[in-house]
Scaffold this active site. Structure first.
Site, PDB file in Angstrom:
ATOM      1  N   CYS A   1      65.187  69.426  74.467  1.00  0.00           N
ATOM      2  CA  CYS A   1      64.465  68.811  73.255  1.00  0.00           C
ATOM      3  C   CYS A   1      65.577  68.251  72.341  1.00  0.00           C
ATOM      4  CB  CYS A   1      63.523  69.513  72.559  1.00  0.00           C
ATOM      5  SG  CYS A   1      62.076  69.935  73.599  1.00  0.00           S
TER       6      CYS A   1
ATOM      7  N   HIS B   1      62.439  66.838  65.738  1.00  0.00           N
ATOM      8  CA  HIS B   1      61.774  66.961  66.724  1.00  0.00           C
ATOM      9  C   HIS B   1      60.340  67.347  66.750  1.00  0.00           C
ATOM     10  CE1 HIS B   1      61.102  68.032  70.954  1.00  0.00           C
ATOM     11  NE2 HIS B   1      60.960  69.451  70.521  1.00  0.00           N
TER      12      HIS B   1
ATOM     13  N   ASN C   1      54.515  67.454  72.246  1.00  0.00           N
ATOM     14  CA  ASN C   1      56.073  67.538  72.190  1.00  0.00           C
ATOM     15  C   ASN C   1      56.560  66.703  73.397  1.00  0.00           C
ATOM     16  OD1 ASN C   1      58.685  68.429  72.729  1.00  0.00           O
ATOM     17  ND2 ASN C   1      58.290  70.546  72.231  1.00  0.00           N
TER      18      ASN C   1
END
Ligand code: ACO
Length: 354
Positions: free
Chosen positions: A122, A264, A294
């Protein structure tokens, strides 16, 4: 690792954001779609994560397809097609070998430019951004295409409620060009870090050299993504807050001077905690996860592409991410005057596979 562009003896050359684009595949899938096969609910997912919808690729669509679609939009947004380098951040490449970036560059018609993948889960987009920024600043390239693209639905265990409801597929792309540190859109400072001692927090156990293909072929489960959510939550809040504070310190921005936090998009509670620790009002945090979940390496550029027309030129932004490895990073940037508005993130007007 911290770098502050232009504050040493390299004059005022800097990497400047020139274009942004995003892409998500297919229809929005609501939380209720999981209720019939998992012991979960729309209420639990919204309350614990802030996620309402996500998009998944259909069979036959790969990460490079998303990357190409987002990149076309970023290049259109930049108003110029040529770049000197392509860096693709992904955890879900089209194949274990070769890298996916050369295929993306080829399909975009960018010529024989260097093209390579970056694996930092990520945090991958910020790792790729730092590489592009420092390459441009040192004179190694004039224009670089940086892409974050992931199809996590291809590695999720559909029976694991801890992960199946959290992730979505998508891509975001950014064009960086050589410019001046004083221009709107300049990347002013970056910070990256890692802790391999926490590798077990986020992992796909099989499919690599540790567990050989022939041994794992009979047990499909070990190719699934695993995550220790609670420990990741705590580590993510701490690392993103510290990394973001580090770049704020490097560029001399107080909390009052930061217009936007682009963290994020993992969990709304994480965004709120990081904002709080940095002394930023919660409303300064960009929220996109409610519509896409996500999206791993795509998360930050996809959120920026979605918000591009709402962000004013010159706004001061802190980008920050945390991911598997573990890895983390942050960047201080200002928002550019974009040449055109081709950054939109919808799926409706692109032929995906070309
Ligand atoms: N529906 C209903 N209940 C659930 C679900 C679900 N989808 N998922 C978990 N639960 C249950 C658990 O089983 C547990 O039940 P128990 O108490 O009976 O054992 C309970 O809810 C609480 O579980 P927690 O894990 O403590 O839930 P938490 O509030 O921490 O939320 C979550 C879990 C959403 C995963 C959260 O921990 C999180 O967001 N973690 C961070 C994720 C992240 O930041 N990822 C970024 C990096 S990812 C990358 O790099 C690819």
């Amino acid at each position: 690792m911290t770098t502050a562009a232009g504050d040493r003896d390299r004059g005022t050359r800097a990497a400047v954001i020139a274009g942004i684009g995003g892409y998500v595949p297919g229809e929005a899938i609501p939380n209720t779609a999981f209720e019939h096969r998992l012991d979960t609910s729309d209420e639990w997912i919204r309350q614990r994560t802030g996620i309402g919808f996500r998009h998944f690729v259909s069979a036959g669509t790969a990460t490079s397809d998303l990357a190409v679609a987002a990149s076309r939009r970023a290049l259109a947004s930049a108003g110029e097609h040529a770049v000197d380098m392509v860096i693709l951040a992904t955890t879900t490449p089209d194949h274990p070998c070769p890298a996916t970036a050369p295929s993306v560059a080829s399909r975009l018609g960018l010529g024989p430019v260097p093209a390579f993948d970056v694996a930092a889960v990520c945090s991958g987009f910020l790792y790729a951004l730092m590489l592009a920024e420092s390459t441009i600043r040192s004179g190694g390239a004039e224009r670089v295409l940086v892409v974050g693209a992931d199809s996590f639905s291809t590695i999720l265990d559909p029976g694991d409620r801890n992960t199946a409801v959290i992730f979505g597929d998508g891509a975001g792309a950014m064009v960086l060009r050589a410019g001046n540190r004083d221009e709107d859109g300049a990347v002013l400072a970056t910070h990256l870090g890692s802790d391999g001692g926490q590798a077990d927090l986020i992992m796909v156990p099989g499919g690599g050299s540790r567990e050989r293909t022939s041994e794992s072929a009979s047990t499909g489960w070990n190719r699934y993504f695993t995550m220790q959510g609670k420990r990741v939550f705590e580590a993510a809040v701490a690392a993103m807050s510290e990394s973001a504070a580090s770049v704020m310190g490097r560029v001399g921005w107080t909390p009052a001077a930061v217009d936007r936090l682009v963290a994020h998009q993992a969990n709304l509670r994480i965004l709120r905690s990081v904002s709080y620790r940095l002394g930023l009002p919660a409303e300064r945090a960009l929220v996109h996860l409610d519509r896409v979940g996500n999206t791993s390496a795509a998360s930050i550029p996809l959120a920026l592409a979605d918000a591009a027309q709402r962000i004013g030129a010159g706004e001061r932004m802190i980008l920050t991410a945390f991911g598997g490895g573990t890895t983390w990073g942050a960047a201080a940037v200002t928002w550019p005057h974009l040449v055109s508005s081709h950054s939109h993130t919808g799926a409706q007007d692109d032929s995906l596979v070309s």
